[in-house]
Structures are given as structure tokens and as C-alpha cells.
Scaffold this motif. Structure first.
Motif, PDB file in Angstrom:
ATOM      1  N   LEU A 190       1.014  -1.175  -0.046  1.00  0.00           N
ATOM      2  CA  LEU A 190      -0.134   0.149   0.127  1.00  0.00           C
ATOM      3  C   LEU A 190       0.853   1.216   0.200  1.00  0.00           C
ATOM      4  O   LEU A 190       0.571   2.122  -0.894  1.00  0.00           O
ATOM      5  CB  LEU A 190      -1.167   0.158   1.175  1.00  0.00           C
ATOM      6  N   LEU A 210      -5.958   3.744  -7.900  1.00  0.00           N
ATOM      7  CA  LEU A 210      -5.652   2.389  -7.592  1.00  0.00           C
ATOM      8  C   LEU A 210      -6.656   1.432  -7.732  1.00  0.00           C
ATOM      9  O   LEU A 210      -7.877   1.736  -7.600  1.00  0.00           O
ATOM     10  CB  LEU A 210      -5.456   2.699  -5.725  1.00  0.00           C
ATOM     11  N   ASN A 212      -7.587  -2.157  -6.448  1.00  0.00           N
ATOM     12  CA  ASN A 212      -7.117  -3.074  -5.527  1.00  0.00           C
ATOM     13  C   ASN A 212      -8.094  -4.362  -5.542  1.00  0.00           C
ATOM     14  O   ASN A 212      -9.157  -4.202  -5.816  1.00  0.00           O
ATOM     15  CB  ASN A 212      -7.350  -2.525  -4.050  1.00  0.00           C
ATOM     16  N   SER A 214      -8.579  -8.247  -3.560  1.00  0.00           N
ATOM     17  CA  SER A 214      -8.218  -9.373  -2.398  1.00  0.00           C
ATOM     18  C   SER A 214      -8.000 -10.951  -3.141  1.00  0.00           C
ATOM     19  O   SER A 214      -8.964 -11.215  -3.725  1.00  0.00           O
ATOM     20  CB  SER A 214      -9.547  -9.566  -1.556  1.00  0.00           C
ATOM     21  N   THR A 424      -4.805  -8.140   0.209  1.00  0.00           N
ATOM     22  CA  THR A 424      -5.067  -7.043  -0.818  1.00  0.00           C
ATOM     23  C   THR A 424      -3.977  -6.611  -1.524  1.00  0.00           C
ATOM     24  O   THR A 424      -2.711  -6.394  -0.831  1.00  0.00           O
ATOM     25  CB  THR A 424      -5.858  -5.888  -0.022  1.00  0.00           C
ATOM     26  N   TYR A 426      -2.521  -3.987  -4.955  1.00  0.00           N
ATOM     27  CA  TYR A 426      -2.948  -2.862  -5.330  1.00  0.00           C
ATOM     28  C   TYR A 426      -2.238  -2.392  -6.625  1.00  0.00           C
ATOM     29  O   TYR A 426      -0.864  -2.631  -6.741  1.00  0.00           O
ATOM     30  CB  TYR A 426      -2.508  -1.560  -4.433  1.00  0.00           C
ATOM     31  N   GLY A 501      -1.582  -9.091  -9.985  1.00  0.00           N
ATOM     32  CA  GLY A 501      -2.188  -7.749 -10.311  1.00  0.00           C
ATOM     33  C   GLY A 501      -2.520  -7.554 -11.637  1.00  0.00           C
ATOM     34  O   GLY A 501      -3.643  -6.977 -12.052  1.00  0.00           O
TER      35      GLY A 501
END
Length: 757
Positions: A190, A210, A212, A214, A424, A426, A501
Motif C-alpha cells: 500500500l 488505485l 485493489n 483481495s 489485498t 494494489y 495484479g
């Protein structure tokens, strides 16, 4: 066919397109065309573009036949000459005149309508003479009275490009590296994501946000894995250190994170067997006398994807794997024999939501393990000791570790403990809007995730390079410059656990990206040390990357100069989703600190600003033929289809160079449709169900030395005729799909109302 270059790694020789013949308006095989003697105009491919633009009165077309022939079959019925063709690396991919063969002339012929399939010799001569005089008059009239609206657009502002590139300096990148090193790591990703978010916003990118998700991560347990040699009674940590109580109390992060993410867990005792690189040939040499015992493979990384080799080992009945890098496979300047490392067994994305984005409300599967095997990476020094019982010693020349050093059977106990947690991640996304085509995206991607705290060097270099590229582009944008297409800057989280990601964001935006993504430029690991500039790129971008390589090699005439090291191979990194799942043309530069940055910057500028995308379909067609030209593929239909694709691509490329070089030919809607064809070409080469670890985009090889299509390697490994036939069928369908797309592009030139011959 003969004489094709079968080396996928271009060596920088002067290359030119040679003797290409392609028909239009139907199948291009000579057997089809020999039924009709075509009386048509012909386009000379070996054209000098600069001279053509300077001398508009010169007629580039000429009558193909000077004598009268009745309609009928060709007298000789011979096939067209299929001589050596190699991709051009001339500026902007133009066709160069072949000085060594001045008498040869190549023609692309268009068939006449059926109503005109008859002899017309005397009438034609007078008609053509009158038409020629009429056209000459029109040309003279046009160019002796030129209005301002008819003048050519100014050339691209090369001075502006130089300003942007000169602003990307090593000193400024080092400044960003120092700032990134100072970012707090207490809250994981983060803090790094927020830093980049604020930095990009301050620099002037629009719509920075951003994204994000999970996701399910595989993390090390409270203690590292251990390997116990039952013969010597010694216990080892993955890096080769002894696992005595004192060492276990002072475990380092390097030792703790020397694990395989998403491996099976538990304790296993079995016989260690050296399987070298784990190929089917290596596995066939394994003794059949120990089929009933638990077998733990000692496996070298390389030559094929790890996930693919693990699937072969599982099918062969192995239950555990110790994997390492042979020191002879490392660059000479690296000394990693006593270092363990971490790997992931995740092919991409969140394992709990396969092929779907991990958004709120998604159904999730708790997939802690992605293999039934217990997998542990170890240092090469430990592998040597397990093989021979002797400590590792570096030798010159390097001697590969092999089963010949194994003193009989060796039983080991392998213990692996990991844990799975939802965390999480990002992504940071920012836009630099395009002016003419804002809905076409050139993506530039790096990462800010890392394997563990304190291991930041791998990601910081790429993040610093991207930040300086953003700073240089936005500085010019504030002074009025705007790219043609939108540049989309992306910094990915969760990369080290399987490009999570980029996969999650890509899956969430798949529909938009399928129509809008033009290219992906990777900054996953741009600086890997001092050495020769290298690139990995898709075949569509070979021409552009070759030109840029030549520029940054800085070789003077007459001096020895290493050729560009360019290949189209599968590489780890966040570009995997775009090259593999979406078949978006991709490129990544590596080595040479400053050369990488400048080359990346120039590539981005071409992709966002060139009116016609710098993709070259003939390079794709030649790559296909090279992959089939290893002497093993005897399918005549497949080879003929590949030759036909080459011919169509050559014709299409000769046509597309007109709007690429002549502003008067750039009708906006026409150029838009032309770019759509170029953008979609590589999608024709995607297959639905590749082998484990293989790309869906079959244009990518397994390594730079591999010549054939990767799916043919899998068929060879399986030693299955039906599997081989199935793979050949997939290749045939891909080639056919690509040629269909190319022919649709040729129709654009036929139906262009603004086109003047």
C-alpha cells in the motif's frame, strides 16, 4: 522453399525483402492462377519511396505482357520462385532495391473481372495510349496548380522526440531510485502504491487511480523447508546451511522465503533421482527398477517452463521435486551457487478465481496448492553435495552437474510447510490521453510488488525508469504536445506470486482491452547488469525493435559490432497476460542501464505517435515459415498455406507503406481500419488449450534456440501421432485465420474511394 533463416535470434545482418510474388482477389497459389493468363497492371515492390514522393509524375505501374496471348493455361505451369526472404531492418520497414539482381522485377497481379477475360490486344494498345496521355495531363495539371490544402503534412517533430529522450537521464533515474528506497514498507504494497499514485498525479497524468483486489497468496510458514540426507545423516536448509538449532533461531528472510509458492505441503521420504532438465528423454533414462518407491526428482531449471516439467514429473509418478539452477546456465559474471531462491507455481492471477477477476461477490475456491508435488528450490551448491557428497567448487571451464557423479542411491526426507492467506494487492493506473485515437491504448507496465521486505532492488529499477519516462512525456504535454494514442501507465502488485495484479486487472477489463489495447511495453526487469542490449518482442514488432537496437548499439562503419539480440520467447513478468491471453504485441528491453531506458522511450513514442502502427505482417509470416522450415514438417498443405500467408503479407505491407510515408494518403477512417488489421493479426495465432506453462499465443517460443512451434515440442514429447496431427491442425487454422484477416485488409485498399493509382 529453401534458404530461410531458422534462427529466431536475429544477428543484425543487413536484411531485405526479396522476390516476393503475391496475387490478390483469390487464392495466391500458382496452380490456381495458371488457368487464366492475367492481363493486368502490376505493382513493382522494389520501389524507392523517397523518389516516388519527390517525382509524382513517374508512373510506377507498367503493362505485364507486351504481346497478345489467348486466354488459357500457362505454357509452363511452373510454381513461382520461392527464394530466400528475410525481414527488412531498413528504416520504417521499406522495401529496398536489390542491387545484386537488377534484371529481376516482381509483380503483384490483380485479376480482371470475368467480363474482360478475353483477348484484347489491338484495342488495348490504343486505349492504354489514350488513357496514359489523359492521366499524364491530369498529373501535370494537378502538380502545376497546388492549393494549400494539397500540400503534405509536416514530418514528425524529431526535435521533440530528441528532447523527450534526452530528458531521460541516468542521473534522474538514480534520483527516483533513492526516493523509492526511502518509501516505508511497514504496510506492504500500500505505501509503495500510494507513493507512485501521488508521484504520477503530481507529474500530470490524468485519471490516476488505485485498483485493489483481495487475492489468495501462498506464504512461507514459521520455518523454512528442510532436506535431510539419510545416508550422511545431515540436515540442510535450502541454501545449503546446516539446519541445527542455532541456525533455526537466526533464520534470515532469504532462507525463509526460499520456497515454492502454491506447492503441496507435508513431509516426504523417498529416493532422490537426478532427472537433469526433466525432458521426456531425461525421464526415459530413469531406471524402471524403482517404480514402486517414492521418488523425489532433482531437477534443473531451464529449457522448458517449470509448470510443464512438473506436469511431466507428476505423470511419471514422482511425488517431490528439488529444483536448482545449474551454474553453467548462469552468466559468467554472476555467482549464485550458494544462494537459494523463491519461485511460484502459479501461471497467473488469483488461484481462487481462475479466469475471472477477484472483485467483490466473486465465487472463490480455496486452492492452496496448485500441484500434487512437494516442490523445494535449493542452491546449486546443495545440489552438488547431494549428488556427490562433496562441497561445491567452481571450476573453469564450468562442469555441468549430472547423474554421472551420483554414488548409488540416495534417500532423503523433504519437509515443506507453507500457509495460504487472503491479502489485498494494489495496482496503480494512470493515463496520458491521446488526441486522434484516445480509445487506443499503448500500455507501459512495471511492478512495485516484491518477494519480501528488504528485497526491493528487482522492482525499484523498473519503477524509477517508468517514473522518469512519465516525467519527460508530461513535461512536453504541458507545452502543448499530445500523442496520437493514449498511453496507459501501469504499476502492478502481486507480481512475485504469479503476476496477480496484471491478470486481475486484465480480466476485469478484458472486453475493453480486446478492442483497445495496441501494444504492451514491459519494464518488469529492465536493468539486469552490464552487458549487451537484449530484447524480447513479438514478431509484429521485430522491425521496429531491430531499428532501435541498431541506433543504440552506436557502431561505426567498418568496426566489428555485435548484432541485435532479439528473440520472441516466453518470459516471466506482467506482460504475460497481454502477450499470452490477449495476443497484444509486446516488447521488453534488458541490460545496459541507459540503453534500456532510451530504447524503451523511443519505442513508446513510435507506438503512440506513428500514424500507421509500426507492426510488420511480413515479419510474422516469415517467422511462421521459419518455424515450419526445420525439415520435419512434411505437410504439403501446411507449407503451402504458410507460403500463401507470406505472399499476402508482402502485398499488404507494400500497400500499407503508402499511408505510413505519404500524408496525402492518410484518410482518417482508412488509416483507422488499417491499424485495426495490424493490431489484431497476432490474435489469429492463439489456441484455446495450450500445454501447462505454454503461451496461448503460439508465435512465442520456449527459448531463443528453439526453431519450431512450441506446441510441436509438446507433441514430440508425448510421442503421439494423433497429438502431432492435432497440433499441426491448430497451426494450419491459425495461419488460415491470419491470411483471412490480411485479405480483409487488402480489401481496404481496393475499396478506398480516395485512393488514386
Amino acid at each position: 522453399m529453401q534458404g530461410f533463416n531458422t534462427n529466431t535470434e536475429l544477428q543484425g545482418n543487413n536484411m531485405a525483402y526479396r522476390k516476393v510474388r503475391a496475387g490478390h482477389g483469390g487464392p495466391l497459389h500458382s496452380r490456381t492462377l495458371e488457368n487464366v493468363e492475367l492481363q493486368a497492371t502490376a505493382l513493382e515492390l522494389e520501389w524507392d519511396m523517397e523518389k516516388e514522393l519527390e517525382e509524382p509524375g513517374v508512373d510506377r505501374f507498367q503493362l505485364e505482357a507486351s504481346e497478345c496471348h489467348p486466354v488459357g493455361n500457362s505454357s509452363d505451369g511452373a510454381d513461382p520462385d520461392m527464394e530466400s526472404i528475410q525481414p527488412s531492418i531498413s528504416p520504417r520497414g521499406r522495401f529496398e532495391r536489390l542491387e545484386e539482381d537488377t534484371d529481376y522485377m516482381t509483380h503483384f497481379t490483380r485479376p480482371l473481372p470475368k467480363s474482360q477475360w478475353r483477348t484484347f490486344c489491338p484495342l488495348t494498345r490504343y486505349t492504354l495510349l489514350g488513357a496514359g496521355l489523359f492521366i499524364l495531363g491530369l498529373i501535370l495539371g494537378r502538380y502545376t496548380h497546388v492549393t494549400p490544402s494539397q500540400t503534405s503534412s509536416p514530418p514528425p517533430d524529431n526535435d521533440l522526440y530528441q528532447k523527450i529522450l534526452q530528458d531521460i537521464t541516468a542521473e534522474k533515474i538514480q534520483s527516483h531510485i533513492r526516493a523509492l528506497n526511502a518509501v516505508s514498507t511497514e504496510d506492504g504494497e500500500l505505501s509503495r502504491a500510494l507513493y507512485l499514485f501521488r508521484q504520477w498525479t503530481d507529474l500530470g497524468l490524468t485519471n490516476v487511480y488505485l485498483a485493489n483486489y483481495s487475492v489468495l497468496l501462498s506464504l512461507p510458514g514459521s520455518s523454512p523447508g528442510t532436506i535431510i540426507d539419510k545416508t550422511s545423516k545431515k540436515c540442510y536448509l535450502p541454501d545449503g546451511d546446516a539446519c541445527n538449532p542455532l541456525n533455526l533461531e537466526t533464520i534470515t528472510s532469504d532462507q525463509l522465503f526460499s520456497f515454492a509458492a502454491y506447492s503441496a505441503t507435508g513431509t516426504l521420504e523417498g529416493e532422490m533421482i537426478d532427472v537433469q532438465y526433466g525432458s521426456t528423454r531425461d525421464l526415459s533414462q530413469v531406471s524402471a527398477s524403482n517404480q514402486g518407491t517414492n521418488r523425489i526428482a532433482l531437477l534443473k531449471l531451464g529449457q522448458a517452463p517449470l509448470i510443464y516439467k512438473l506436469s511431466l514429473l507428476a505423470d511419471a509418478g514422482f511425488v517431490g521435486v528439488l529444483t536448482y539452477v545449474d551454474p553453467c546456465d548462469l552468466p559468467s559474471q554472476q555467482s549464485q551457487e550458494d544462494k537459494a531462491f523463491g519461485i511460484t507455481l502459479n501461471a497467473g492471477g488469483d488461484p481462487s478465481t481462475p479466469m475471472e477477476p477477484s472483485i467483490s461477490g466473486s465465487y472463490r475456491e480455496l486452492r492452496k496448492n496448485l500441484t500434487s508435488l512437494l516442490v523445494q528450490p535449493i542452491a546449486a551448491s546443495l545440489a552438488r553435495e547431494l549428488l556427490s557428497g562433496l562441497p561445491f567448487e567452481r571450476g573453469i571451464p564450468c562442469t555441468r552437474l549430472s547423474m554421472s557423479a551420483t554414488p548409488g542411491r540416495r534417500n532423503i526426507t523433504l519437509k515443506i510447510g507453507t500457509k495460504a492467506e487472503y491479502k489485498t494487492i494494489y495496482n496503480v493506473i494512470g493515463y496520458l490521453k491521446g488526441a486522434t485515437n484516445p480509445d487506443r491504448y499503448v500500455l507501459v507496465g512495471g511492478r512495485h510488488g516484491r518477494w519480501y521486505q528488504g528485497n526491493g532492488a528487482e522492482w525499484i529499477g523498473g519503477a524509477a525508469v517508468m517514473t522518469q519516462i512519465i516525467a519527460s512525456l508530461t513535461m512536453q504535454a504541458k507545452q502543448g504536445w499530445q500523442p496520437d494514442r493514449t498511453t496507459l501507465f501501469c504499476s502492478w502488485g502481486g507480481s512475485e506470486f504469479g503476476n496477480i495484479g496484471s491478470f486481475e486487472w486484465g480480466e476485469e477489463n478484458r472486453v475493453v482491452l480486446q478492442s483497445s489495447a495496441v501494444a504492451y511495453i514491459s519494464l518488469h526487469h529492465p536493468v539486469r547488469g552490464k552487458g549487451v542490449l537484449q530484447s524480447v518482442t513479438s514478431p509484429s514488432l521485430l522491425q521496429l525493435i531491430s531499428d532501435i537496437h541498431k541506433k543504440f548499439l552506436n557502431c561505426s562503419r567498418g568496426s566489428s559490432c555485435p548484432g541485435p539480440r532479439i528473440s520472441s520467447v516466453q518470459i516471466p513478468g506482467d506482460g504475460t497476460f497481454f502477450a499470452n491471453q490477449l495476443a497484444v504485441p509486446t516488447a521488453e528491453f534488458a541490460f545496459q542501464d541507459t540503453g534500456t531506458t532510451e530504447a524503451t522511450g523511443e519505442t513508446i513514442l513510435h507506438l503512440v505517435s506513428d500514424p500507421v502502427l509500426p507492426f510488420y505482417p511480413l515479419d510474422v509470416a516469415l517467422d511462421v515459415q521459419n518455424k515450419l522450415n526445420d525439415g520435419k514438417m512434411g505437410a504439403d498443405e501446411l507449407l503451402a498455406k504458410a507460403a500463401s500467408l507470406r505472399e499476402s503479407s508482402a502485398f499488404f505491407q507494400s500497400e500499407m507503406m503508402r499511408p505510413a510515408n505519404d500524408p496525402k494518403e492518410r484518410d482518417p477512417s482508412h488509416v483507422r481500419m488499417l491499424n485495426d488489421v495490424l493490431q489484431k493479426l497476432e490474435r489469429s495465432f492463439t489456441i484455446a488449450y495450450p500445454p501447462p506453462g505454454f503461451y496461448r499465443n503460439i508465435l512465442y517460443g520456449l527459448d531463443a534456440r528453439a526453431v519450431q512451434f512450441s506446441i510441436l515440442k509438446n507433441a514430440d514429447d508425448m510421442q503421439s501421432p494423433s497429438k502431432l496431427n492435432q497440433s499441426l491442425s491448430l497451426i494450419l487454422n491459425a495461419i488460415n485465420s491470419a491470411e483471412t484477416l490480411i485479405r480483409s485488409g487488402l480489401d481496404l485498399f481496393e475499396n478506398d474511394p480516395n485512393r488514386t493509382s
